[in-house]
Write a protein that holds these residues in place. Sequence first.
Motif, mmCIF file in Angstrom:
data_model
loop_
_atom_site.group_PDB
_atom_site.id
_atom_site.type_symbol
_atom_site.label_atom_id
_atom_site.label_comp_id
_atom_site.label_asym_id
_atom_site.label_seq_id
_atom_site.Cartn_x
_atom_site.Cartn_y
_atom_site.Cartn_z
ATOM 1 N N LEU A 115 -0.249 -31.773 -46.516
ATOM 2 C CA LEU A 115 -1.365 -31.560 -46.067
ATOM 3 C C LEU A 115 -1.946 -32.977 -45.788
ATOM 4 O O LEU A 115 -2.222 -33.684 -46.998
ATOM 5 C CB LEU A 115 -2.094 -30.578 -46.962
ATOM 6 N N VAL A 116 -2.466 -33.259 -45.087
ATOM 7 C CA VAL A 116 -3.214 -34.605 -44.721
ATOM 8 C C VAL A 116 -4.750 -34.091 -44.656
ATOM 9 O O VAL A 116 -5.143 -33.641 -43.574
ATOM 10 C CB VAL A 116 -2.894 -35.577 -43.533
ATOM 11 N N PRO A 117 -5.593 -34.622 -45.605
ATOM 12 C CA PRO A 117 -7.052 -34.097 -45.753
ATOM 13 C C PRO A 117 -7.778 -34.494 -44.418
ATOM 14 O O PRO A 117 -7.610 -35.735 -43.952
ATOM 15 C CB PRO A 117 -7.675 -34.872 -46.893
ATOM 16 N N GLY A 118 -8.420 -34.026 -43.652
ATOM 17 C CA GLY A 118 -8.958 -34.256 -42.272
ATOM 18 C C GLY A 118 -8.195 -34.030 -41.297
ATOM 19 O O GLY A 118 -8.602 -34.055 -40.099
ATOM 20 N N THR A 119 -6.821 -33.881 -41.578
ATOM 21 C CA THR A 119 -5.714 -33.750 -40.311
ATOM 22 C C THR A 119 -5.475 -32.318 -40.283
ATOM 23 O O THR A 119 -5.335 -31.796 -39.279
ATOM 24 C CB THR A 119 -4.823 -34.600 -40.295
ATOM 25 N N GLY A 120 -4.949 -31.713 -41.211
ATOM 26 C CA GLY A 120 -4.379 -30.502 -41.734
ATOM 27 C C GLY A 120 -2.942 -30.640 -42.024
ATOM 28 O O GLY A 120 -2.455 -31.643 -42.521
ATOM 29 N N LEU A 174 6.102 -22.170 -37.690
ATOM 30 C CA LEU A 174 5.373 -23.441 -37.804
ATOM 31 C C LEU A 174 5.683 -24.295 -36.947
ATOM 32 O O LEU A 174 5.581 -25.629 -37.152
ATOM 33 C CB LEU A 174 6.062 -23.935 -39.351
ATOM 34 N N GLY A 175 5.729 -23.691 -35.754
ATOM 35 C CA GLY A 175 5.970 -24.591 -34.369
ATOM 36 C C GLY A 175 5.096 -25.685 -34.238
ATOM 37 O O GLY A 175 5.517 -26.777 -33.459
ATOM 38 N N ALA A 176 3.991 -25.568 -34.574
ATOM 39 C CA ALA A 176 2.917 -26.789 -34.405
ATOM 40 C C ALA A 176 2.903 -27.956 -35.254
ATOM 41 O O ALA A 176 2.437 -28.973 -34.953
ATOM 42 C CB ALA A 176 1.444 -26.077 -34.720
ATOM 43 N N ILE A 177 4.096 -27.780 -36.252
ATOM 44 C CA ILE A 177 4.089 -29.026 -37.228
ATOM 45 C C ILE A 177 5.524 -29.464 -37.119
ATOM 46 O O ILE A 177 6.478 -28.714 -36.448
ATOM 47 C CB ILE A 177 3.852 -28.648 -38.605
ATOM 48 N N LYS A 178 5.743 -30.808 -37.560
ATOM 49 C CA LYS A 178 7.261 -31.169 -37.688
ATOM 50 C C LYS A 178 8.067 -30.477 -38.806
ATOM 51 O O LYS A 178 7.402 -30.653 -39.803
ATOM 52 C CB LYS A 178 7.290 -32.852 -37.831
ATOM 53 N N VAL A 179 9.119 -29.975 -38.734
ATOM 54 C CA VAL A 179 9.988 -29.348 -39.546
ATOM 55 C C VAL A 179 11.349 -30.295 -39.505
ATOM 56 O O VAL A 179 11.984 -30.316 -38.378
ATOM 57 C CB VAL A 179 10.397 -28.049 -39.258
ATOM 58 N N THR A 180 11.560 -30.889 -40.693
ATOM 59 C CA THR A 180 12.759 -31.529 -40.778
ATOM 60 C C THR A 180 13.692 -31.005 -42.006
ATOM 61 O O THR A 180 13.306 -30.042 -42.745
ATOM 62 C CB THR A 180 12.305 -33.006 -41.382
ATOM 63 N N LEU A 181 14.887 -31.382 -41.899
ATOM 64 C CA LEU A 181 15.904 -30.839 -42.689
ATOM 65 C C LEU A 181 17.105 -31.755 -43.247
ATOM 66 O O LEU A 181 17.452 -32.782 -42.518
ATOM 67 C CB LEU A 181 16.808 -29.913 -42.021
ATOM 68 N N ASP A 182 17.353 -31.759 -44.462
ATOM 69 C CA ASP A 182 18.345 -32.597 -44.965
ATOM 70 C C ASP A 182 19.191 -31.706 -45.774
ATOM 71 O O ASP A 182 18.889 -31.059 -46.884
ATOM 72 C CB ASP A 182 17.606 -33.414 -46.185
#
Length: 141
Positions: free
Chosen positions: A87-92, A129-137
């Motif tokens: 979560l980035v305050p002011g961004t979401g 969660l398609g509106a955000i970046k989802v990464t995987l390791d």
Amino acid sequence: MDRTANAVWKGNLKEGKGTLDSQSGALKGTPYSFKARFEDESGKSGTNPEELIAAAHAGCYAMQFSHFLAENGTPATELDAKAVVTLVPGTGITGSALTVVGKVPGIDAAKFKELAEKAKAECPVSKALGAIKVTLDAKLG
């Protein structure tokens, strides 16, 4: 199939407090607050929406991945999945970083990675969660 949760909030944003209840009873009067969301990195003062999204994402991903591994004839003995929601305050909310370590007898690293990526793409929470970046390791362990 519907699942429900209820939030009760009292007061203003910064000084107010709330509680969460879920249909299953897993959350029952669980506290949440501005402090728990934006100030207390320890997580001791209550939960927050991002933590709940992270739990949902990790749980859903582990279930989806276990299904694909079983379909492959290589069921997992254990999958340890974690999601870190940012979560980035002011961004979401800007992303969810999944990590998984799997104990999967009889699978090679390439097939493990292929099925891990497929699970990331097919997990219903990942799709939501398609509106955000989802990464995987993903690693065998």
